[in-house]
Design a protein around this motif. Sequence first.
Motif, PDB file in Angstrom:
ATOM      1  N   ALA A  49       0.775  -0.180 -11.726  1.00  5.20           N
ATOM      2  CA  ALA A  49       1.497   0.144 -10.491  1.00  5.20           C
ATOM      3  C   ALA A  49       0.575   0.040  -9.277  1.00  5.20           C
ATOM      4  O   ALA A  49       0.980  -0.458  -8.221  1.00  5.20           O
ATOM      5  N   LEU A  50      -0.659   0.502  -9.416  1.00 12.71           N
ATOM      6  CA  LEU A  50      -1.604   0.437  -8.301  1.00 12.71           C
ATOM      7  C   LEU A  50      -2.028  -1.005  -8.020  1.00 12.71           C
ATOM      8  O   LEU A  50      -2.234  -1.384  -6.857  1.00 12.71           O
ATOM      9  N   ASP A  51      -2.161  -1.810  -9.069  1.00 14.52           N
ATOM     10  CA  ASP A  51      -2.558  -3.216  -8.879  1.00 14.52           C
ATOM     11  C   ASP A  51      -1.563  -3.969  -8.000  1.00 14.52           C
ATOM     12  O   ASP A  51      -1.938  -4.906  -7.281  1.00 14.52           O
ATOM     13  N   LYS A  52      -0.312  -3.556  -8.037  1.00 13.89           N
ATOM     14  CA  LYS A  52       0.708  -4.204  -7.207  1.00 13.89           C
ATOM     15  C   LYS A  52       0.467  -3.944  -5.720  1.00 13.89           C
ATOM     16  O   LYS A  52       0.999  -4.645  -4.860  1.00 13.89           O
ATOM     17  N   GLN A  53      -0.326  -2.909  -5.436  1.00  9.03           N
ATOM     18  CA  GLN A  53      -0.574  -2.529  -4.038  1.00  9.03           C
ATOM     19  C   GLN A  53      -1.893  -3.065  -3.488  1.00  9.03           C
ATOM     20  O   GLN A  53      -2.293  -2.718  -2.371  1.00  9.03           O
ATOM     21  N   LYS A  54      -2.567  -3.882  -4.270  1.00 11.12           N
ATOM     22  CA  LYS A  54      -3.835  -4.436  -3.793  1.00 11.12           C
ATOM     23  C   LYS A  54      -3.651  -5.203  -2.485  1.00 11.12           C
ATOM     24  O   LYS A  54      -2.708  -5.984  -2.348  1.00 11.12           O
ATOM     25  N   ASP A  55      -4.546  -4.912  -1.547  1.00 12.87           N
ATOM     26  CA  ASP A  55      -4.557  -5.603  -0.247  1.00 12.87           C
ATOM     27  C   ASP A  55      -3.303  -5.322   0.578  1.00 12.87           C
ATOM     28  O   ASP A  55      -2.943  -6.096   1.466  1.00 12.87           O
ATOM     29  N   LYS A  56      -2.614  -4.220   0.297  1.00 12.40           N
ATOM     30  CA  LYS A  56      -1.440  -3.828   1.084  1.00 12.40           C
ATOM     31  C   LYS A  56      -1.671  -2.438   1.674  1.00 12.40           C
ATOM     32  O   LYS A  56      -2.262  -1.569   1.039  1.00 12.40           O
ATOM     33  N   ASP A  57      -1.177  -2.255   2.882  1.00  9.94           N
ATOM     34  CA  ASP A  57      -1.288  -0.951   3.528  1.00  9.94           C
ATOM     35  C   ASP A  57       0.066  -0.263   3.662  1.00  9.94           C
ATOM     36  O   ASP A  57       0.202   0.739   4.367  1.00  9.94           O
ATOM     37  N   SER A  58       1.079  -0.829   3.032  1.00  8.42           N
ATOM     38  CA  SER A  58       2.404  -0.201   3.065  1.00  8.42           C
ATOM     39  C   SER A  58       3.076  -0.413   1.720  1.00  8.42           C
ATOM     40  O   SER A  58       2.674  -1.269   0.927  1.00  8.42           O
ATOM     41  N   ILE A  59       4.112   0.373   1.481  1.00  5.83           N
ATOM     42  CA  ILE A  59       4.805   0.342   0.192  1.00  5.83           C
ATOM     43  C   ILE A  59       6.289   0.615   0.422  1.00  5.83           C
ATOM     44  O   ILE A  59       6.650   1.486   1.231  1.00  5.83           O
ATOM     45  N   ASP A  60       7.154  -0.143  -0.257  1.00  5.79           N
ATOM     46  CA  ASP A  60       8.591   0.075  -0.061  1.00  5.79           C
ATOM     47  C   ASP A  60       9.080   1.253  -0.887  1.00  5.79           C
ATOM     48  O   ASP A  60       8.366   1.760  -1.762  1.00  5.79           O
ATOM     49  N   TYR A  61      10.316   1.678  -0.622  1.00  2.00           N
ATOM     50  CA  TYR A  61      10.848   2.900  -1.233  1.00  2.00           C
ATOM     51  C   TYR A  61      10.821   2.857  -2.753  1.00  2.00           C
ATOM     52  O   TYR A  61      10.302   3.770  -3.399  1.00  2.00           O
ATOM     53  N   ARG A  62      11.398   1.822  -3.345  1.00  3.78           N
ATOM     54  CA  ARG A  62      11.526   1.786  -4.806  1.00  3.78           C
ATOM     55  C   ARG A  62      10.170   1.712  -5.494  1.00  3.78           C
ATOM     56  O   ARG A  62       9.954   2.348  -6.530  1.00  3.78           O
ATOM     57  N   THR A  63       9.261   0.951  -4.926  1.00  2.00           N
ATOM     58  CA  THR A  63       7.915   0.873  -5.495  1.00  2.00           C
ATOM     59  C   THR A  63       7.197   2.205  -5.345  1.00  2.00           C
ATOM     60  O   THR A  63       6.470   2.642  -6.243  1.00  2.00           O
ATOM     61  N   ALA A  64       7.418   2.886  -4.215  1.00  2.00           N
ATOM     62  CA  ALA A  64       6.797   4.200  -3.982  1.00  2.00           C
ATOM     63  C   ALA A  64       7.317   5.230  -4.979  1.00  2.00           C
ATOM     64  O   ALA A  64       6.546   6.032  -5.528  1.00  2.00           O
ATOM     65  N   LEU A  65       8.626   5.213  -5.216  1.00  2.00           N
ATOM     66  CA  LEU A  65       9.219   6.149  -6.180  1.00  2.00           C
ATOM     67  C   LEU A  65       8.623   5.914  -7.568  1.00  2.00           C
ATOM     68  O   LEU A  65       8.234   6.858  -8.266  1.00  2.00           O
ATOM     69  N   ALA A  66       8.555   4.650  -7.975  1.00  2.00           N
ATOM     70  CA  ALA A  66       8.008   4.316  -9.295  1.00  2.00           C
ATOM     71  C   ALA A  66       6.545   4.727  -9.401  1.00  2.00           C
ATOM     72  O   ALA A  66       6.100   5.242 -10.437  1.00  2.00           O
ATOM     73  N   LEU A  67       5.780   4.511  -8.321  1.00  2.00           N
ATOM     74  CA  LEU A  67       4.366   4.881  -8.324  1.00  2.00           C
ATOM     75  C   LEU A  67       4.196   6.393  -8.459  1.00  2.00           C
ATOM     76  O   LEU A  67       3.354   6.872  -9.227  1.00  2.00           O
ATOM     77  N   CYS A  68       5.005   7.154  -7.716  1.00  2.00           N
ATOM     78  CA  CYS A  68       4.920   8.619  -7.789  1.00  2.00           C
ATOM     79  C   CYS A  68       5.202   9.119  -9.209  1.00  2.00           C
ATOM     80  O   CYS A  68       4.505  10.007  -9.722  1.00  2.00           O
ATOM     81  N   LYS A  69       6.205   8.543  -9.851  1.00  2.00           N
ATOM     82  CA  LYS A  69       6.573   8.968 -11.202  1.00  2.00           C
ATOM     83  C   LYS A  69       5.480   8.605 -12.205  1.00  2.00           C
ATOM     84  O   LYS A  69       5.134   9.397 -13.089  1.00  2.00           O
ATOM     85  N   THR A  70       4.921   7.399 -12.056  1.00  2.00           N
ATOM     86  CA  THR A  70       3.858   6.968 -12.959  1.00  2.00           C
ATOM     87  C   THR A  70       2.599   7.809 -12.760  1.00  2.00           C
ATOM     88  O   THR A  70       1.933   8.197 -13.730  1.00  2.00           O
ATOM     89  N   TYR A  71       2.304   8.087 -11.507  1.00  2.00           N
ATOM     90  CA  TYR A  71       1.145   8.930 -11.183  1.00  2.00           C
ATOM     91  C   TYR A  71       1.292  10.301 -11.813  1.00  2.00           C
ATOM     92  O   TYR A  71       0.349  10.846 -12.403  1.00  2.00           O
ATOM     93  N   LEU A  72       2.488  10.885 -11.702  1.00  2.00           N
ATOM     94  CA  LEU A  72       2.705  12.220 -12.247  1.00  2.00           C
ATOM     95  C   LEU A  72       2.557  12.234 -13.765  1.00  2.00           C
ATOM     96  O   LEU A  72       1.977  13.170 -14.326  1.00  2.00           O
ATOM     97  N   ASN A  73       3.089  11.213 -14.429  1.00  2.00           N
ATOM     98  CA  ASN A  73       2.964  11.157 -15.890  1.00  2.00           C
ATOM     99  C   ASN A  73       1.501  11.253 -16.311  1.00  2.00           C
ATOM    100  O   ASN A  73       1.141  12.027 -17.207  1.00  2.00           O
ATOM    101  N   TYR A  74       0.675  10.449 -15.668  1.00  2.00           N
ATOM    102  CA  TYR A  74      -0.744  10.468 -16.030  1.00  2.00           C
ATOM    103  C   TYR A  74      -1.408  11.769 -15.594  1.00  2.00           C
ATOM    104  O   TYR A  74      -2.158  12.382 -16.369  1.00  2.00           O
ATOM    105  N   LYS A  75      -1.145  12.194 -14.381  1.00  2.00           N
ATOM    106  CA  LYS A  75      -1.786  13.398 -13.835  1.00  2.00           C
ATOM    107  C   LYS A  75      -1.473  14.632 -14.675  1.00  2.00           C
ATOM    108  O   LYS A  75      -2.369  15.403 -15.043  1.00  2.00           O
ATOM    109  N   ALA A  76      -0.202  14.807 -15.014  1.00  2.00           N
ATOM    110  CA  ALA A  76       0.215  16.001 -15.743  1.00  2.00           C
ATOM    111  C   ALA A  76      -0.313  15.992 -17.170  1.00  2.00           C
ATOM    112  O   ALA A  76      -0.952  16.954 -17.622  1.00  2.00           O
ATOM    113  N   TYR A  77      -0.053  14.897 -17.897  1.00  2.00           N
ATOM    114  CA  TYR A  77      -0.402  14.907 -19.315  1.00  2.00           C
ATOM    115  C   TYR A  77      -1.901  14.773 -19.565  1.00  2.00           C
ATOM    116  O   TYR A  77      -2.420  15.324 -20.539  1.00  2.00           O
TER     117      TYR A  77
END
Length: 746
Positions: free
Chosen positions: A160-188
């Motif tokens: 998910a983070l690799d998709k954001q390489k060299d970008k300074d902005s993120i669209d809604y759906r990609t942001a939602l997916a990133l937040c969910k993926t981040y939480l999965n790793y962070k929590a577990y």
Amino acid sequence: MKFKILLALIFVNLMQAQKFYFPKTAVTDSVILEKQMPELARQVIPHLQSAKYRPENTVDLMDNLFRLQMVAQDYKNSLASLSENRNLFADHNMGGYRFMGFELYSLAKQVQTNKNISFSNALQEVFNQIYDNLPERLIPRLGLSLDGDVKDSKKQLKKALDKQKDKDSIDYRTALALCKTYLNYKAYSSIKPQVMQLLTSKDKERFITETRDLKIKNGNTLTITIVRKKENTSPLPVILTSNIYAGSFDHFFGKRAATYNYVGAVVNTRGKRNSNDVNNPFEHESEDLYEVIDWVSKQPWSNGKVGMIGGSYLGFSQWAAVKKLHPALKTIVPQVAVGIGIDYPAQNNIFMSYMLQWIQYVTNNKLTDEADFANAVKWDSIYTKWYKSGKSFRSLDTISGKPSKIFQRWLDHPGYDRYWQKMVPYKEDFSKINIPILTTTGYYDDDQIGALYYFKEHHKYNKNAEHYLVIGPYNHGGAQNFGFTYVNGNPIDPAARISIDDLAFSWFDYILKGGKKPEILKDRINFQVMNTNTWKHVADLGKMHNSSLKFYLQDKKNTSSVFRKPESQSFTKQTVDLKNRDQKDTYYKVSKKDSIKTTYSVVFESEILDKDIIISGNLSGVFNVSINKKDFDTDTYLYQISPDGKSYLLSTHIVRASYSKDNERRQLLEPNKVEQIPINNSYFMSKKIEKGSKLLLLVGVNKNPNWQINYGSGKDVSDETLKDAGEPLEIKWYNDSYVEIPVYKD
């Protein structure tokens, strides 16, 4: 003026393609990432609840909301949203175990801050509180809920983070997916090692668990797990599960039986866990289980009575066990049972691509390959690559990169022959099964056809069979767990939201302990009529309806009613180019709100119904067709179009025409001759269809990457290639063909 209009248009476009600030440095710097993620989640939350992005299903809304709130470090509100998600997911706290890892993470974060203690100490404190206060029936589900895949979640976060390489902005759906993926790793990654140790410690206080290798008389070794509640010191009946999905499910099934005050025994099939024998799914269960039942029935913790339970493959295993019935086996509870050779790996003699994915799932290692099985992108690409290639279906395993002897062996048996028949009871074998049985399945269960096959055959060959059926608006998971509030995005009636676990173990109490018969079992067939909030109870499947509607294949423009037999014969011609792999999908617009995919289908629409009707049972009927080839695979769908313009799938049916009259023996069609194709083994449904609705019938050809492609040459379909396609398939659907819809009238 033009300049102002241009600015307004630019503003609208920016709003429609909402972007959030997310610095590219966050991709490579974990410190920056930790700071940015809470802020990103706070920006996304208002959009989640907006009209544009709000999910239709409130369960999904609360699922996304609690995750975003957790990432935003709003732990109090995230826990409230999580609780709301559970309440919406299932009634009676049946979903109280869901997302337990996230709950523990949030609670521990709060306690860490409030008490100024370490996260580890906070986690131990909240875990002990949760475990001690959780209803006992939910304790077995904790292990499954907490067993998050940290390695895979880390991998997904990196992608998910690799998709954001060299970008300074993120669209809604990609942001939602990133937040969910981040939480999965962070929590577990924060809780898993410690919390699994805490769970093991707590379980040791409550249960006695033993895992051992069982050497059976035929020379094979199977791994068996025994779970008993410590407080139960006297011998008890044993509830046995035969489980090919070796892993955390073994302890779940064992602990579940123990919490209902039985001994739980879970045996893994050959080649799984510690067994070094060859893993050939389905082939040896009947032989092995007789010896397993013999062993468990003679152990000091057993009182000599054995019952069996489980769903899907585990449901099949029970039918395998009664092929040669052991005297100690007193009852079985097959749930959503695979009808081997009937609905899997081929449904009505059409092999499915999914079979290869499943084979690898259970044979890649000694447990189950969860990551590979869940890799939808990988498997979709494999199916699509095969479909586009025009190669034979037999080449699918090679295209996947992993040739499979099991896959090839299954393809060698396109008819329901001795290979499949020897795995489970066949014909007269059913007459010898005289133990009580409880079958559960659902209207949306992938293995409904298999579950009902066993039920029908048992009653056909044993008129005195004590075999009950419970069926309602459940999917494959629900009919072996509990009734989820929403199925396929639609709410089910409150009356249907029952615990299948409680039903199963009350059945065991009734049969094995002399308890009371479950209240819902008022007759042999117990079915929930959707949209009525009621259950009905009848003695046999034929009494589920007392009337029928014959939907003839005719255009409603040419008749006063599609339910009236046409006065003169005509046909609707359909042409399908079996060579074409770039066919664009077509859709039938049923209203401003909805449309239905109709690629490779012919559409027939009924008049508006002038009164409520209850559809209850299986579609039957006959297709009168002529084709220019020797065979084809039919594809049938029946929809309700409700008065508000929404479509609801009621039933489906597929069949290989050459096997439609006899699933054991292929009978090729004679080209350009009118032939009859009977409709059997369709999906079962019971639902009230409201006045003002219409019925939509789709008939056509089964041609897509998910199934074999029947080119109609008459050769073994598994061996056919694009070269066998020849000229386009031409079908004449005669208007005296009909689909018979079972109707219940009060």
